[in-house]
Write an enzyme that holds these catalytic residues in place. Structure first.
Site, PDB file in Angstrom:
ATOM      1  N   GLU A   1     -23.301 -49.206 -12.284  1.00 48.66           N
ATOM      2  CA  GLU A   1     -22.981 -50.124 -11.191  1.00 48.66           C
ATOM      3  C   GLU A   1     -21.495 -50.495 -11.180  1.00 48.66           C
ATOM      4  OE1 GLU A   1     -25.573 -50.401 -13.232  1.00 48.66           O
ATOM      5  OE2 GLU A   1     -25.459 -52.175 -14.504  1.00 48.66           O
TER       6      GLU A   1
ATOM      7  N   ASP B   1     -33.726 -49.511 -15.367  1.00 54.43           N
ATOM      8  CA  ASP B   1     -32.308 -49.222 -15.098  1.00 54.43           C
ATOM      9  C   ASP B   1     -31.569 -48.901 -16.406  1.00 54.43           C
ATOM     10  OD1 ASP B   1     -29.997 -48.912 -13.659  1.00 54.43           O
ATOM     11  OD2 ASP B   1     -29.541 -51.047 -13.504  1.00 54.43           O
ATOM     12  N   ASN B   2     -30.413 -48.276 -16.260  1.00 52.53           N
ATOM     13  CA  ASN B   2     -29.471 -48.027 -17.380  1.00 52.53           C
ATOM     14  C   ASN B   2     -30.084 -47.236 -18.526  1.00 52.53           C
ATOM     15  OD1 ASN B   2     -28.736 -51.383 -16.687  1.00 52.53           O
ATOM     16  ND2 ASN B   2     -27.317 -49.764 -16.178  1.00 52.53           N
TER      17      ASN B   2
ATOM     18  N   ASP C   1     -34.696 -54.527 -16.229  1.00 51.08           N
ATOM     19  CA  ASP C   1     -33.234 -54.528 -16.188  1.00 51.08           C
ATOM     20  C   ASP C   1     -32.712 -55.628 -17.111  1.00 51.08           C
ATOM     21  OD1 ASP C   1     -30.705 -53.804 -15.457  1.00 51.08           O
ATOM     22  OD2 ASP C   1     -30.722 -54.854 -13.542  1.00 51.08           O
TER      23      ASP C   1
ATOM     24  N   LYS D   1     -31.628 -53.500 -23.244  1.00 53.17           N
ATOM     25  CA  LYS D   1     -32.265 -52.170 -23.338  1.00 53.17           C
ATOM     26  C   LYS D   1     -33.194 -52.068 -24.551  1.00 53.17           C
ATOM     27  CE  LYS D   1     -29.801 -52.271 -20.033  1.00 53.17           C
ATOM     28  NZ  LYS D   1     -30.423 -52.930 -18.872  1.00 53.17           N
TER      29      LYS D   1
HETATM   30  C1  LIG Z   1     -28.347 -56.501 -16.346  1.00 51.73           C
HETATM   31  S1  LIG Z   1     -28.682 -58.196 -16.120  1.00 51.73           S
HETATM   32  C2  LIG Z   1     -29.942 -58.181 -14.870  1.00 51.73           C
HETATM   33  C3  LIG Z   1     -29.411 -57.813 -13.512  1.00 51.73           C
HETATM   34  C4  LIG Z   1     -30.395 -58.035 -12.393  1.00 51.73           C
HETATM   35  N1  LIG Z   1     -31.635 -57.344 -12.616  1.00 51.73           N
HETATM   36  C5  LIG Z   1     -29.801 -57.584 -11.089  1.00 51.73           C
HETATM   37  O1  LIG Z   1     -29.919 -56.395 -10.722  1.00 51.73           O
HETATM   38  O2  LIG Z   1     -29.183 -58.416 -10.422  1.00 51.73           O
HETATM   39  C6  LIG Z   1     -29.598 -58.578 -17.588  1.00 51.73           C
HETATM   40  C7  LIG Z   1     -30.140 -59.995 -17.664  1.00 51.73           C
HETATM   41  O3  LIG Z   1     -31.307 -59.944 -18.476  1.00 51.73           O
HETATM   42  C8  LIG Z   1     -31.383 -61.119 -19.251  1.00 51.73           C
HETATM   43  N2  LIG Z   1     -32.233 -60.778 -20.410  1.00 51.73           N
HETATM   44  C9  LIG Z   1     -31.939 -59.938 -21.425  1.00 51.73           C
HETATM   45  N3  LIG Z   1     -32.978 -59.796 -22.258  1.00 51.73           N
HETATM   46  C10 LIG Z   1     -33.965 -60.580 -21.772  1.00 51.73           C
HETATM   47  C11 LIG Z   1     -35.282 -60.853 -22.195  1.00 51.73           C
HETATM   48  N4  LIG Z   1     -35.793 -60.281 -23.297  1.00 51.73           N
HETATM   49  N5  LIG Z   1     -36.021 -61.703 -21.461  1.00 51.73           N
HETATM   50  C12 LIG Z   1     -35.524 -62.278 -20.336  1.00 51.73           C
HETATM   51  N6  LIG Z   1     -34.268 -62.054 -19.889  1.00 51.73           N
HETATM   52  C13 LIG Z   1     -33.501 -61.207 -20.589  1.00 51.73           C
HETATM   53  C14 LIG Z   1     -29.937 -61.441 -19.604  1.00 51.73           C
HETATM   54  O4  LIG Z   1     -29.793 -62.811 -19.937  1.00 51.73           O
HETATM   55  C15 LIG Z   1     -29.227 -61.029 -18.316  1.00 51.73           C
HETATM   56  O5  LIG Z   1     -29.074 -62.129 -17.469  1.00 51.73           O
END
Ligand SMILES: C[S@@+](CC[C@H](N)C(=O)[O-])C[C@H]1O[C@@H](n2cnc3c(N)ncnc32)[C@H](O)[C@@H]1O
Length: 259
Positions: A241, A211-212, A183, A186
């Site tokens: 969501e 997800d998504n 998640d 993408k």
């Molecule tokens: C959609 S939110 C996650 C929501 C969480 N899974 C939930 O359901 O509460 C996406 C998060 O992924 C983190 N993120 C994006 N790419 C990432 C990566 N390559 N490695 C670690 N974190 C990442 C972003 O900083 C963000 O906080």
């Protein structure tokens, strides 16, 4: 100067656009405009504002009350892309059915998904959750501990997934991942899935929930999953969501390995 007659002719077209894409406008308004204004006014990040609300509306040690407070905040106050209650129920069901001992979440954000997973884990199981944004991770750490989960149950790893995954075996002593919840961004889904395959941490029956995959969408990831022959898969139709008018979906993969 545009004549009134031409402007009038465009009106039905504009109206159709607005009606058709109204949920995307709502998303833009809530996720971008409101956030920008509140960031300027409060000097806090959106995640920190959400945490302030959560802290004053929950019972410490009660994960359900934390999830409810987040859901209320995200519906009524500001938009945050937690997995949310509807898709969350599918996540709950898959965790309960599979009873995984070692779980990996990629993208912790505020810790909503981590709390959701941790409350359904069997005794002795462990969740590793990975977040690359340090400010989000600081909020998530507080949320996870507020829910009553200690470091033995939920370990938060700060760093980008492509640097963390190759170290999971050596630095964290992980031999096999039973369940992976993807998640994060993408565009990282496909390279990270391939990193996981290469790491040897996926075994027959390991489940990956992404997800998504419809919105914002992960077309390269889905194409690879379909063609690789390494997975049994199904797409669970859902909506985004907290915005019921935008179609989305979650991909459930079961690793079967090369035949
Ligand atoms: C959609 S939110 C996650 C929501 C969480 N899974 C939930 O359901 O509460 C996406 C998060 O992924 C983190 N993120 C994006 N790419 C990432 C990566 N390559 N490695 C670690 N974190 C990442 C972003 O900083 C963000 O906080």
């Amino acid at each position: 100067m545009v004549s009134p007659a031409i402007a009038l002719a465009f009106l039905p077209f504009l109206l159709t656009l607005v009606i058709r894409y109204r949920y995307y406008f709502v998303l833009f308004y809530r996720a971008v405009l409101v956030r920008f204004i509140q960031d300027c006014l409060s000097g806090l990040s959106r995640e920190e504002r959400a945490f302030q609300y959560v802290l004053t509306h929950v019972t410490p040690g009660d994960p359900d009350s934390i999830l409810e407070a987040f859901d209320h905040w995200c519906r009524k106050v500001e938009y945050i892309s937690n997995i949310g209650p509807k898709k969350g129920r599918l996540l709950d069901r898959l965790i309960l059915e599979n009873a995984p001992l070692i779980v990996l979440e990629l993208g912790t954000h505020c810790g909503y998904g981590a709390v959701r997973i941790a409350r359904s884990l069997p005794l002795g199981a462990r969740l590793y959750t990975v977040e690359m944004d340090e400010r989000n991770a600081a909020v998530a750490e507080k949320v996870i501990r507020l829910a009553g989960f200690d470091d033995d149950t939920v370990e938060l790893i700060i760093g980008p997934s492509d640097q963390v995954i190759p170290k999971l075996r050596e630095d964290f002593g992980i031999e096999r991942l039973d369940f992976v919840f993807m998640d994060h961004w993408k565009r990282c889904y496909l390279p990270d899935l391939q990193l996981l395959e290469g790491s040897g941490l996926l075994g027959a029956g390991s489940v990956i929930l992404a997800d998504n995959v419809i919105f914002p969408g992960a077309p390269h990831f889905l194409r690879y999953v379909k063609r690789s022959g390494l997975y049994e898969y199904r797409i669970h139709r859902a909506t985004l969501e907290y915005i019921p008018g935008i179609r989305d979906g979650m991909a459930e993969l079961t690793y079967i390995g090369a035949k």
